[in-house]
Write a protein that holds these residues in place. Sequence first.
Motif, short mmCIF file in Angstrom:
data_model
loop_
_atom_site.label_atom_id
_atom_site.label_comp_id
_atom_site.label_asym_id
_atom_site.label_seq_id
_atom_site.Cartn_x
_atom_site.Cartn_y
_atom_site.Cartn_z
N MET A 48 0.71 -1.13 0.19
CA MET A 48 0.04 0.07 0.22
C MET A 48 1.14 1.25 0.03
O MET A 48 0.38 2.29 -0.45
N TYR A 49 1.94 1.20 0.47
CA TYR A 49 2.94 2.31 0.83
C TYR A 49 3.31 2.72 -0.87
O TYR A 49 3.55 3.86 -1.14
N TRP A 50 3.64 1.78 -1.71
CA TRP A 50 3.89 2.10 -3.20
C TRP A 50 2.81 2.87 -3.82
O TRP A 50 3.29 3.80 -4.44
N LEU A 51 1.67 2.80 -3.52
CA LEU A 51 0.66 3.39 -4.27
C LEU A 51 0.65 5.07 -3.71
O LEU A 51 0.38 5.93 -4.53
N ILE A 52 0.97 5.06 -2.25
CA ILE A 52 1.12 6.47 -1.72
C ILE A 52 2.17 7.15 -2.32
O ILE A 52 2.16 8.12 -2.62
N ALA A 69 -3.91 5.35 -9.43
CA ALA A 69 -3.32 5.08 -8.34
C ALA A 69 -4.38 5.53 -7.22
O ALA A 69 -4.52 4.65 -6.21
N GLN A 70 -5.02 6.57 -7.20
CA GLN A 70 -6.02 6.89 -6.16
C GLN A 70 -7.06 5.77 -6.24
O GLN A 70 -7.50 5.72 -5.11
N ALA A 71 -7.57 5.61 -7.19
CA ALA A 71 -8.63 4.37 -7.55
C ALA A 71 -8.15 3.01 -6.52
O ALA A 71 -8.95 2.52 -5.53
N ALA A 72 -7.08 2.81 -6.87
CA ALA A 72 -6.39 1.49 -6.19
C ALA A 72 -6.32 1.68 -4.93
O ALA A 72 -6.50 0.84 -4.06
N LEU A 73 -5.58 2.76 -4.30
CA LEU A 73 -5.49 3.16 -3.13
C LEU A 73 -6.99 3.09 -2.30
O LEU A 73 -6.92 2.60 -1.11
N ILE A 74 -7.89 3.83 -2.79
CA ILE A 74 -9.33 3.60 -2.02
C ILE A 74 -9.54 2.23 -1.88
O ILE A 74 -10.12 1.91 -0.69
N PHE A 75 -9.42 1.27 -3.15
CA PHE A 75 -10.02 0.13 -3.02
C PHE A 75 -9.14 -0.85 -1.91
O PHE A 75 -9.65 -1.84 -1.08
#
Length: 146
Positions: free
Chosen positions: A1-5, A48-54
């Motif tokens: 998850m940190y890679w998405l941030i 990336a924002q959508a993936a982070l949300i899910f």
Amino acid sequence: MYWLIAVMTLGIVGLIATGIVMEMQPAKVTKPWFKPTIAMNLVIFVCAQAALIFIGAQDVMAAVEPAVEASGEISIGLGLGIIGVGIPTALSTIGAGIAVGPIGAASLAVLAEKPEIFGRTLIYLGLAEGIAIYGLVMSILLLDKI
């Protein structure tokens, strides 16, 4: 998850840097690859924002579930219900802002020519602003149902 941030942070920094470069030196931004690069940066940021949300929502729900059972204060359903109560106010406020902008500009233009119709323009602005009040009333009524 940190890679998405990290991807989202780099996307934001890239968009900000691009905006600064375009503001300071707009004549040098005529390269044929520049605009598609900005578009690709924006697409990567949104994905990336959508993936982070899910992905992030699943992690948060998995971590919060035991705490909710222990305290008994709020559940995911109640939290989503409260978010749902705020949606009518948010959307109606956006709609009122979209309506008040052109009406306010037109009323100022008319008042410069005919100051005697101030009352009519005020009524039109009030009607446009009433949209936000209707959304607030709906949110209050929905909040009573929770």
